[in-house]
Design an enzyme around this catalytic site. Structure first.
Site, mmCIF file in Angstrom:
data_model
loop_
_atom_site.group_PDB
_atom_site.id
_atom_site.type_symbol
_atom_site.label_atom_id
_atom_site.label_comp_id
_atom_site.label_asym_id
_atom_site.label_seq_id
_atom_site.Cartn_x
_atom_site.Cartn_y
_atom_site.Cartn_z
ATOM 1 N N CYS A 2 0.907 -1.117 0.065
ATOM 2 C CA CYS A 2 0.004 -0.087 -0.098
ATOM 3 C C CYS A 2 0.904 1.240 0.084
ATOM 4 O O CYS A 2 1.864 1.200 0.571
ATOM 5 C CB CYS A 2 -0.906 0.249 1.208
ATOM 6 S SG CYS A 2 -2.051 -1.435 1.443
ATOM 7 N N ARG A 27 6.470 -1.016 -4.240
ATOM 8 C CA ARG A 27 6.088 -1.705 -2.767
ATOM 9 C C ARG A 27 4.993 -2.834 -3.004
ATOM 10 O O ARG A 27 4.776 -3.604 -1.974
ATOM 11 C CB ARG A 27 5.291 -0.473 -1.852
ATOM 12 C CG ARG A 27 6.325 0.583 -1.354
ATOM 13 C CD ARG A 27 5.604 1.616 -1.035
ATOM 14 N NE ARG A 27 4.982 1.338 0.394
ATOM 15 C CZ ARG A 27 5.737 1.464 1.501
ATOM 16 N NH1 ARG A 27 6.910 2.146 1.364
ATOM 17 N NH2 ARG A 27 5.239 1.335 2.548
ATOM 18 N N TRP A 75 -2.633 -2.901 -1.551
ATOM 19 C CA TRP A 75 -2.389 -4.254 -1.754
ATOM 20 C C TRP A 75 -3.342 -5.272 -0.897
ATOM 21 O O TRP A 75 -3.631 -4.759 0.559
ATOM 22 C CB TRP A 75 -1.029 -4.443 -1.003
ATOM 23 C CG TRP A 75 -0.222 -5.774 -1.191
ATOM 24 C CD1 TRP A 75 0.226 -6.169 -2.236
ATOM 25 C CD2 TRP A 75 -0.059 -6.813 -0.154
ATOM 26 N NE1 TRP A 75 0.930 -7.398 -2.082
ATOM 27 C CE2 TRP A 75 0.653 -7.809 -0.736
ATOM 28 C CE3 TRP A 75 -0.656 -7.070 1.149
ATOM 29 C CZ2 TRP A 75 0.924 -8.943 -0.081
ATOM 30 C CZ3 TRP A 75 -0.246 -8.092 1.849
ATOM 31 C CH2 TRP A 75 0.508 -9.231 0.841
ATOM 32 N N ASN A 100 -3.411 2.845 5.114
ATOM 33 C CA ASN A 100 -2.475 1.793 5.008
ATOM 34 C C ASN A 100 -2.467 1.227 6.283
ATOM 35 O O ASN A 100 -2.597 1.839 7.340
ATOM 36 C CB ASN A 100 -0.960 2.416 4.743
ATOM 37 C CG ASN A 100 -0.698 2.872 3.489
ATOM 38 O OD1 ASN A 100 -1.480 2.699 2.550
ATOM 39 N ND2 ASN A 100 0.562 3.350 3.054
ATOM 40 N N GLY A 101 -2.468 -0.193 6.275
ATOM 41 C CA GLY A 101 -2.464 -0.891 7.632
ATOM 42 C C GLY A 101 -3.713 -1.809 7.549
ATOM 43 O O GLY A 101 -4.447 -2.004 6.626
ATOM 44 N N GLU A 483 20.162 -17.023 0.809
ATOM 45 C CA GLU A 483 19.824 -15.898 0.257
ATOM 46 C C GLU A 483 19.609 -16.033 -1.468
ATOM 47 O O GLU A 483 18.830 -15.767 -1.857
ATOM 48 C CB GLU A 483 20.929 -14.724 0.463
ATOM 49 C CG GLU A 483 20.711 -13.557 -0.012
ATOM 50 C CD GLU A 483 19.299 -12.738 0.052
ATOM 51 O OE1 GLU A 483 18.542 -13.130 0.919
ATOM 52 O OE2 GLU A 483 19.131 -11.880 -0.736
ATOM 53 N N LYS A 487 16.219 -15.287 -3.316
ATOM 54 C CA LYS A 487 16.255 -14.669 -4.775
ATOM 55 C C LYS A 487 15.761 -15.449 -5.710
ATOM 56 O O LYS A 487 14.729 -14.849 -6.536
ATOM 57 C CB LYS A 487 17.510 -14.192 -5.296
ATOM 58 C CG LYS A 487 18.188 -13.155 -4.302
ATOM 59 C CD LYS A 487 17.758 -11.696 -4.251
ATOM 60 C CE LYS A 487 16.771 -11.693 -3.261
ATOM 61 N NZ LYS A 487 17.132 -10.950 -1.955
ATOM 62 N N GLU A 490 11.931 -16.023 -5.218
ATOM 63 C CA GLU A 490 11.348 -14.820 -5.284
ATOM 64 C C GLU A 490 10.812 -14.145 -6.530
ATOM 65 O O GLU A 490 9.749 -13.542 -6.847
ATOM 66 C CB GLU A 490 11.945 -13.684 -4.455
ATOM 67 C CG GLU A 490 11.259 -12.688 -3.973
ATOM 68 C CD GLU A 490 12.399 -11.535 -3.203
ATOM 69 O OE1 GLU A 490 13.518 -11.952 -2.973
ATOM 70 O OE2 GLU A 490 11.766 -10.871 -2.249
ATOM 71 N N HIS A 506 21.237 -36.160 5.265
ATOM 72 C CA HIS A 506 20.175 -36.474 5.911
ATOM 73 C C HIS A 506 18.841 -36.362 5.507
ATOM 74 O O HIS A 506 17.822 -36.165 6.054
ATOM 75 C CB HIS A 506 20.485 -35.476 7.388
ATOM 76 C CG HIS A 506 21.604 -35.789 7.941
ATOM 77 N ND1 HIS A 506 21.948 -36.929 8.698
ATOM 78 C CD2 HIS A 506 22.915 -35.126 7.886
ATOM 79 C CE1 HIS A 506 23.232 -36.687 9.089
ATOM 80 N NE2 HIS A 506 23.666 -35.978 8.417
ATOM 81 N N LYS A 605 7.276 -4.726 -1.343
ATOM 82 C CA LYS A 605 8.556 -4.118 -0.841
ATOM 83 C C LYS A 605 8.758 -4.142 0.637
ATOM 84 O O LYS A 605 9.871 -4.546 1.510
ATOM 85 C CB LYS A 605 8.992 -2.963 -1.538
ATOM 86 C CG LYS A 605 10.499 -2.274 -1.226
ATOM 87 C CD LYS A 605 11.374 -3.569 -1.737
ATOM 88 C CE LYS A 605 12.547 -2.831 -1.422
ATOM 89 N NZ LYS A 605 13.671 -3.955 -1.661
#
Ligand code: AGP
Length: 610
Positions: A2, A27, A75, A100-101, A483, A487, A490, A506, A605
């Site tokens: 948002c 975002r 969003w 927002n929120g 990481e 990436k 994502e 294992h 974001k």
């Protein structure tokens, strides 16, 4: 997640609002809308599902002009992405509002407002705020008083901006748990959820604090704290570059940000080191006194920032400083043990991640010695609420997939580890000087790795038709493998899992076949021989290895193994260097797959809701 933009000016603000929304696109959102009070004194509202571009096109068909307006990218949380659920929401014929929120008690409020005769036209939690303000205003309150009264009834998080067509030269705003910044112009004022949105119109900002409610007109701003008392908030000059929101010659923000890493790291280091030492005061004016006392560190973060924290744990413990690392959403819901003289450290690109912020607030009640944040956004909630803040100076990061924020976090963490080890007498001047030399070399070393761009682009073809992949590393390279996997999943939507290579036998070894690419991060360190054995385990089962390795690691390309050689680097900075090729790999795989690199599906974001 948002975005909000608002303006009170003498000029038409619709284009300013749209430009602001575009700058917040990174975002993540699914619909966009705006409302202005037009010359006839009516609210002209436009909302569109999808991109801000659709809203912009609609604006050409149905121009909306006026000097006071609000805009939003949504969003979806409560109610599907749709035009009806998009903001602004309207109550009566005069109140328009963006938010927002998340309002947690929205059902209760909805029932109450329905009893008062309000009809709801959306499925959102936001609509209750619009009706509440309207309802309070009907009791004879001014717009400001109505918002102050309304927010007292809200549970949850909000950054909200309200306008009233009967009072057309005023916006009222409130923040609690979701950031808002006021942009100071000349004879005009703006408001946004992120200063980036307002850079084309101003570089002077007032960051609202938790519980603040403010009234904005063309003449000025009045701010009131949560008790309703007038307060002064500092006007801060931002040094963020106006161009920060532009891609320049790059096809995507992510690629631009990958290539910005040498400069971002150089800027993170600037003024904070002498030739041989880290300047302790860079961590805050009380840092010298606090760091000397540190015996343990508790690090809290999410996502990529959590991976940076995991690397830091290896570093801290190398120098005998106890370190625990935990994901914020777990930490905040359990009772944690607090060791003596323990520094509570948060890591966050945005400084607004809801879980990390909640963990910090909780930690303040738990007896940690002090709190520090490593953060990229000045004036963000984590920065303001922590005892000490160390800014990563990566510049605005727009791509949802974090790149330069991560490597600057690692740089900052290595500086912090070194400073703490020195302050507590765990390393000597010579050891510190060696790390400082390595840090100083980082920008140059990263420029070198970036020359692998073409080779990695070639390599990416082997991944584009795959559905699963595995990333392996040992020691500090394990979080780097994590990481790399994050990436890839994502932005290319390929399932990627990371394992500490020693864990292969294992369980995950069962997955290996010729259809499962296995990426290995292999600097020339004391774990290399162990890692080579793990690679043999993969090879023996027909797995395809793609190894980023030190050119002196004596790894030879051949059947089932491709090697991408990197220059020799000092072990301590290897996690930073070896991250770069993994970023490039995921980028080029996503390009082949044609996904939305900068705004991957379902992601935002800045995760400002729980
Ligand atoms: C990384 O590529 C992600 N976009 C995500 O994991 C991110 O790191 C996480 O949401 C934490 O955000 P923060 O650093 O702003 O707190």
């Amino acid at each position: 997640m948002c975005g909000i933009v608002g303006a009170v000016a003498q000029r038409d603000v619709a284009q300013i609002l749209v430009e602001g929304l575009k700058r917040l696109e990174y975002r993540g959102y699914d619909s966009a809308g705006l409302a202005v009070i037009n010359a006839e004194g009516n609210i002209a509202r436009l909302r569109r599902l999808g991109k801000v571009r659709a809203l912009e096109e609609a604006l050409v068909q149905e121009p909306a002009s006026g000097g006071t307006g609000i805009a939003h990218t949504r969003w979806a949380t409560h109610g599907a992405p749709s035009e009806a659920n998009a903001h602004p929401h309207i109550s009566g014929d005069n109140i328009a509002l963006v938010h927002n929120g998340i309002i947690e008690n929205h059902e209760l409020l909805r029932n109450y407002l329905q009893e008062q005769g309000y009809t709801f036209v959306s499925e959102t939690d936001t609509e209750v705020i619009a009706h509440l303000v309207h309802h309070e205003q009907k009791q004879g309150l001014s717009l400001l008083e109505a918002l102050q009264k309304a927010v007292h009834r809200l549970e949850g998080a909000y950054g909200t901006v309200v306008m009233d067509r009967n009072d057309p030269e005023r916006l009222v705003v409130a923040r609690s748990g979701s950031p808002l910044v006021i942009g100071v112009g000349i004879g005009e004022y703006f408001v946004a959820s992120d200063q980036l949105a307002l850079l084309p119109v101003t570089h002077r900002f007032i960051f609202l604090e938790e519980g603040d409610v403010a009234e904005i007109t063309r003449e000025g701003v009045s701010i009131f704290d949560s008790a309703g008392l007038p307060v002064e908030r500092e006007v801060v000059d931002s040094d963020l570059d106006h161009e920060a929101g532009d891609k320049g010659p790059y096809r995507h923000f992510m690629l631009k940000e990958i290539f910005e890493q040498p400069d971002a790291i150089a800027s993170t280091l600037e003024d904070r080191m002498t030739a041989e030492t880290i300047v302790l005061e860079s961590f805050g004016h009380r840092a010298v006194e606090i760091l000397r006392r540190v015996r343990a560190v508790q690090i809290i973060a999410c996502g990529t920032s959590y991976h940076a924290a995991m690397v830091a744990r290896y570093w801290f413990e190398t120098y005998g400083i106890a370190c625990r690392v935990e994901i914020a959403s777990e930490f905040r819901y359990r009772k944690a043990f607090v060791p003596d003289d323990c520094l509570f450290l948060t890591i966050s690109q945005s400084g607004e991640t809801a879980d990390t912020l909640a963990a910090l607030r909780m930690a303040k009640e738990q007896g940690f010695m002090s709190s520090m944040t490593i953060c990229n956004v000045p004036g963000s909630s984590l920065v303001r609420e922590s005892d000490m803040a160390f800014m990563t100076r990566a510049g605005a990061e727009i791509g949802v997939a974090s790149t330069k924020a991560f490597t600057t976090q690692l740089t900052a963490l290595l500086m912090l580890v070194t400073a703490t080890a020195r302050a507590t007498g765990r390393i000597d001047a010579e050891q510190e000087a060696e790390i400082v030399r390595e840090l100083r070399e980082l920008p140059h070393m990263i420029r070198n790795v970036l020359t692998l761009d073409d080779a990695i682009q070639q390599l990416s073809q082997a991944f584009a038709d795959k559905h699963h992949s595995l990333f392996l590393g040992r020691g500090t390279m394990y979080p780097i493998a994590m990481e790399g996997a994050l990436k890839l999943k994502e932005i290319s939507y390929i399932h990627a899992e990371a394992y500490a290579a020693g864990e292969l036998k294992h369980g995950p070894l069962a997955l290996i076949d010729s259809d499962m690419p296995v990426v290995v991060v292999a600097p020339n360190n004391e774990l290399l021989e162990k890692l080579k054995s793990n690679m043999e385990e993969v090879r023996a089962r027909g797995g395809q290895l793609y190894v980023f390795a030190d050119r002196h690691a004596r790894l030879v390309a051949g059947d089932g193994i491709q090697v991408i050689p990197l220059e020799k680097v000092h072990d301590i900075v290897a996690p930073i260097i070896y991250t770069i090729p993994l970023q490039l790999l995921s980028y080029y795989v996503a390009i082949i797959k044609g996904t939305d690199v900068d705004q991957p599906r379902n992601l935002a974001k800045s995760v400002t809701v729980e």
